[in-house]
Enzyme design. Structure first.
Site, short mmCIF file in Angstrom:
data_model
loop_
_atom_site.label_atom_id
_atom_site.label_comp_id
_atom_site.label_asym_id
_atom_site.label_seq_id
_atom_site.Cartn_x
_atom_site.Cartn_y
_atom_site.Cartn_z
N PHE A 79 0.82 -1.22 0.00
CA PHE A 79 0.00 0.00 0.00
C PHE A 79 0.85 1.26 0.00
O PHE A 79 0.39 2.31 -0.41
CB PHE A 79 -0.94 -0.01 1.22
CG PHE A 79 -0.29 0.50 2.49
CD1 PHE A 79 -0.28 1.87 2.76
CD2 PHE A 79 0.32 -0.36 3.40
CE1 PHE A 79 0.34 2.36 3.91
CE2 PHE A 79 0.92 0.12 4.55
CZ PHE A 79 0.93 1.49 4.80
N LYS A 134 -0.88 -7.08 -9.04
CA LYS A 134 -1.89 -7.29 -7.99
C LYS A 134 -1.55 -6.26 -6.92
O LYS A 134 -0.71 -6.50 -6.06
CB LYS A 134 -1.78 -8.72 -7.45
CG LYS A 134 -3.05 -9.28 -6.82
CD LYS A 134 -3.64 -8.47 -5.70
CE LYS A 134 -2.86 -8.54 -4.40
NZ LYS A 134 -3.32 -7.54 -3.40
N GLU A 169 -4.96 -3.88 -1.76
CA GLU A 169 -6.41 -3.63 -1.78
C GLU A 169 -6.75 -2.34 -1.04
O GLU A 169 -7.88 -1.89 -1.06
CB GLU A 169 -7.18 -4.84 -1.20
CG GLU A 169 -6.78 -5.30 0.19
CD GLU A 169 -5.58 -6.25 0.21
OE1 GLU A 169 -4.55 -5.95 -0.45
OE2 GLU A 169 -5.65 -7.29 0.91
N ARG A 170 -5.71 -1.73 -0.37
CA ARG A 170 -6.00 -0.51 0.39
C ARG A 170 -5.99 0.76 -0.48
O ARG A 170 -6.61 1.74 -0.15
CB ARG A 170 -5.01 -0.37 1.55
CG ARG A 170 -5.35 -1.36 2.65
CD ARG A 170 -4.43 -1.23 3.83
NE ARG A 170 -3.45 -2.29 3.82
CZ ARG A 170 -2.47 -2.42 4.71
NH1 ARG A 170 -2.34 -1.55 5.66
NH2 ARG A 170 -1.63 -3.42 4.63
N SER A 204 5.29 -6.99 3.60
CA SER A 204 5.86 -7.35 4.90
C SER A 204 6.60 -8.69 4.82
O SER A 204 6.36 -9.48 3.90
CB SER A 204 4.73 -7.39 5.94
OG SER A 204 3.68 -8.20 5.47
N CYS A 233 9.38 1.97 3.72
CA CYS A 233 10.34 0.91 4.02
C CYS A 233 11.75 1.47 4.18
O CYS A 233 12.62 0.80 4.68
CB CYS A 233 10.32 -0.13 2.92
SG CYS A 233 10.88 0.56 1.37
N GLU A 247 9.07 -4.35 13.22
CA GLU A 247 8.77 -3.13 12.46
C GLU A 247 7.49 -2.51 13.01
O GLU A 247 6.48 -3.20 13.16
CB GLU A 247 8.58 -3.52 10.99
CG GLU A 247 8.28 -2.36 10.08
CD GLU A 247 8.10 -2.81 8.62
OE1 GLU A 247 7.43 -3.82 8.37
OE2 GLU A 247 8.64 -2.12 7.74
P1 NAD Z 1 1.48 -6.55 3.13
O1 NAD Z 1 2.49 -7.62 3.28
O2 NAD Z 1 0.33 -6.52 4.06
O3 NAD Z 1 0.84 -6.59 1.66
C1 NAD Z 1 1.64 -6.61 0.50
C2 NAD Z 1 0.89 -7.33 -0.61
O4 NAD Z 1 0.67 -8.70 -0.23
C3 NAD Z 1 -0.49 -6.74 -0.89
O5 NAD Z 1 -0.71 -6.75 -2.29
C4 NAD Z 1 -1.43 -7.69 -0.17
O6 NAD Z 1 -2.70 -7.77 -0.77
C5 NAD Z 1 -0.69 -9.03 -0.27
N1 NAD Z 1 -1.00 -9.92 0.87
C6 NAD Z 1 -1.29 -9.55 2.13
N2 NAD Z 1 -1.49 -10.65 2.90
C7 NAD Z 1 -1.32 -11.72 2.10
C8 NAD Z 1 -1.39 -13.14 2.31
N3 NAD Z 1 -1.66 -13.65 3.50
N4 NAD Z 1 -1.13 -13.95 1.27
C9 NAD Z 1 -0.84 -13.45 0.06
N5 NAD Z 1 -0.76 -12.11 -0.20
C10 NAD Z 1 -0.99 -11.26 0.80
O7 NAD Z 1 2.28 -5.16 3.17
P2 NAD Z 1 1.68 -3.69 3.21
O8 NAD Z 1 1.11 -3.43 4.56
O9 NAD Z 1 0.85 -3.43 2.03
O10 NAD Z 1 3.02 -2.83 3.03
C11 NAD Z 1 3.84 -2.47 4.11
C12 NAD Z 1 5.00 -3.41 4.27
O11 NAD Z 1 5.75 -3.45 3.06
C13 NAD Z 1 5.98 -3.00 5.33
O12 NAD Z 1 6.41 -4.14 6.00
C14 NAD Z 1 7.11 -2.37 4.56
O13 NAD Z 1 8.37 -2.37 5.19
C15 NAD Z 1 7.13 -3.22 3.34
N6 NAD Z 1 7.78 -2.56 2.22
C16 NAD Z 1 9.00 -3.05 1.86
C17 NAD Z 1 9.66 -2.45 0.82
C18 NAD Z 1 11.01 -2.96 0.39
O14 NAD Z 1 11.47 -2.59 -0.68
N7 NAD Z 1 11.66 -3.81 1.15
C19 NAD Z 1 9.08 -1.38 0.13
C20 NAD Z 1 7.82 -0.94 0.53
C21 NAD Z 1 7.17 -1.55 1.59
#
Ligand code: NAD
Length: 498
Positions: free
Chosen positions: A149, A173, A176-177, A226, A281, A382
């Site tokens: 998101f 994909k 969804e937020r 994450s 991040c 985090e």
């Molecule tokens: P998230 O892990 O909740 O979601 C990321 C994606 O995974 C979304 O598209 C979501 O729909 C999907 N997803 C969520 N739960 C899932 C599941 N159980 N099975 C399959 N797919 C699933 O992350 P977020 O809250 O959208 O983003 C924030 C996180 O992303 C933080 O931890 C941040 O540090 C990390 N981030 C990392 C980087 C990097 O380059 N390392 C960059 C940006 C954000």
């Protein structure tokens, strides 16, 4: 209420699933619109459209593919204000910060315009008797990007820019937020001249993701989100024989040495710790002053800057907007409560700071915590909110050990006047991206981005030459066109060097 669908085969399509997800207005705390969560069947149809589009797109010469990228860049630039506003409305980051989100994505599109050069192979004349060898970088087929998101413009563009330029077709994909900006980007890609099915957006949750991971037509998956999900994506995708890179969470440290310019370090730190309400991040949620004297000087410089932070609606002249959802705000609050229980000292408490007139918005003030210990759970995990933790170190060696031993290894920074200390730090620290007197060391588009340890699963980084490698595979051809009796004779042993 409006319900967003998907973008498949060159057009917006309505969702057929009976499951939806609420998209909020984080400033007011109300539901702004909804998004349909795709069924496995809808995802498979999108993969089919991308598969159909692949052979013709891969056959387009790279210069023409690059021209689509040039045009896409022009269209995104023209649409920039609208995209930033849309992004800010769903995410909550300020409009100027949302503009940066679009801009850092566009820089990878600019880089992808160089694909004719970047995708060139290698050639060796006369590698054996009348034998020449050449290698080419071919596209993989249908590729997918599962995005978070917090950068709904930048991260999709980081992925689909080089992937599509290299001749792949793509399914994004998004989170969804805040899926509106990715949907708009797909529209612009079609307007730029990409054929139908080259860039598709499927909205959804775990069901959509699992369908992508299991479908044999999808050849590569890039994920950002994450760490637990990143690890799951990496394990599941590779078990299904796909190429996978999966980037996870972070807990970036900024080390401040006694010789640093304290005013500069504090100014940079306030921006990198609290900008975008800490939902980056590459934010800096941990600072490591070396020596108690340094800690006291840093705190003295930090406090007035924190107190001066302007928090309010994202489209006004403020420094920080709200967090993305109420649920996330409560999670951040829970971590601050936990930190207090762990014995950390609250120097600035933002927990109850709201914004007048927006009492239901997901706002939270900046929090500063001191006396943080490496064994505290709130340090190990985090938080992803406007919270800065101070972990005091006695020596440079200890300050190098802290980020090196942390489970995450995304970014790290050192503020110092000593070239020798900075060099030692950059060489020894076990983290993927290092800043020297630079608080958020996000590499420019023609270098590559990626963290270590639980911040990155897989071998290649995003964008830059590493991105082109991820989205292409090497084929090597060994050829001979002329032979005589001796060269044409049967060989029963592997030839050895003479
Ligand atoms: P998230 O892990 O909740 O979601 C990321 C994606 O995974 C979304 O598209 C979501 O729909 C999907 N997803 C969520 N739960 C899932 C599941 N159980 N099975 C399959 N797919 C699933 O992350 P977020 O809250 O959208 O983003 C924030 C996180 O992303 C933080 O931890 C941040 O540090 C990390 N981030 C990392 C980087 C990097 O380059 N390392 C960059 C940006 C954000």
């Amino acid at each position: 209420m409006e319900t967003l669908g998907h973008f498949v085969g060159g057009k917006q399509v309505e969702g057929r699933s009976n499951r939806t997800h609420d998209i909020y207005d984080p400033v007011r705390g109300t539901v702004r619109r909804q998004v349909s969560l795709a069924t496995a069947e809808e995802v498979r149809e999108a993969i089919g459209r991308a598969q159909d589009a692949f052979p013709a797109w891969a056959a387009v010469n790279p210069q023409r593919r690059a021209r689509v990228m040039f045009e896409f860049k022009r269209l995104v630039e023209k649409d920039k204000d609208r995209l930033a506003k849309l992004l800010s409305e769903e995410h909550g980051k300020t409009v100027p910060d949302a503009m940066g989100d679009v801009q850092r994505g566009l820089e990878v599109i600019e880089f992808s315009c160089g694909i004719p050069h970047l995708q060139k192979g290698e050639y060796t004349e006369g590698a054996g008797p009348d034998i020449d060898v050449y290698s080419m970088r071919q596209p993989l087929g249908v590729c997918a990007g599962i995005t978070p998101f917090n950068f709904p413009a930048m991260i999709p563009m980081w992925m689909f820019g080089p992937a599509i330029a290299a001749g792949n077709t793509f399914i994004n994909k998004p989170s969804e937020r805040d899926p509106s900006v990715p949907l708009r980007l797909a529209e612009l890609m079609m307007e730029a001249g990409a054929p139908e099915g080259v860039l598709n957006v499927v909205n959804g949750d775990k069901e959509a993701v699992d369908t992508i991971l299991e479908d044999p037509r999808v050849k590569a998956v890039s994920f950002v989100g994450s760490s637990d999900i990143a690890q799951y994506i990496y394990a599941t995708g590779t078990a299904h024989n796909k190429r996978v890179q999966a980037f996870g969470g972070a807990k970036n440290h900024m080390v401040v040495l006694p010789d640093a310019d304290m005013e500069n370090a504090a100014s940079q730190l306030v921006g990198s710790a609290y900008g975008s309400a800490g939902e980056r991040c590459m934010a800096t949620p941990v600072v490591v002053p070396v020596g108690d004297g340094t800690a006291e000087r840093l705190i003295e410089a930090l406090k007035p800057k924190i107190e001066a932070l302007r928090i309010g609606p994202s489209d006004q002249d403020v420094d920080i907007g709200p967090l993305v959802t109420k649920e996330h705000k409560e999670r951040v609050r829970g971590w601050i409560d936990r930190a207090v229980e762990e014995g950390q000292e609250v120097l600035v408490d933002g927990r109850d700071q709201g914004v007048e007139g927006y009492e239901d918005g997901f706002f939270m003030g900046a929090t500063l915590l001191d006396k943080v210990k490496p064994e505290h759970e709130s340090y190990k995990q985090e938080i992803f909110g406007p919270v800065l933790q101070i972990v005091r170190a006695d020596t440079l060696e200890e300050a190098i050990r802290l980020p090196s031993e942390h489970q995450y290894g995304n970014g790290v920074a050192i503020f110092t006047a000593s070239g020798s200390a900075a060099r030692k730090f950059a060489q020894e620290v076990e983290v993927g991206m290092v800043g020297v007197n630079v608080p958020i060391p996000v590499p420019v588009a023609y270098h590559s981005f990626g963290g270590w340890k639980r911040s990155g699963f897989g071998d290649t980084n995003q964008h830059g030459p590493e991105g082109v490698r991820f989205w292409t595979k090497v084929k090597t051809v060994t050829q001979r066109w002329d032979w005589d009796e001796e060269l044409g004779a049967s060989e029963f042993v592997i030839p050895t060097m003479k």
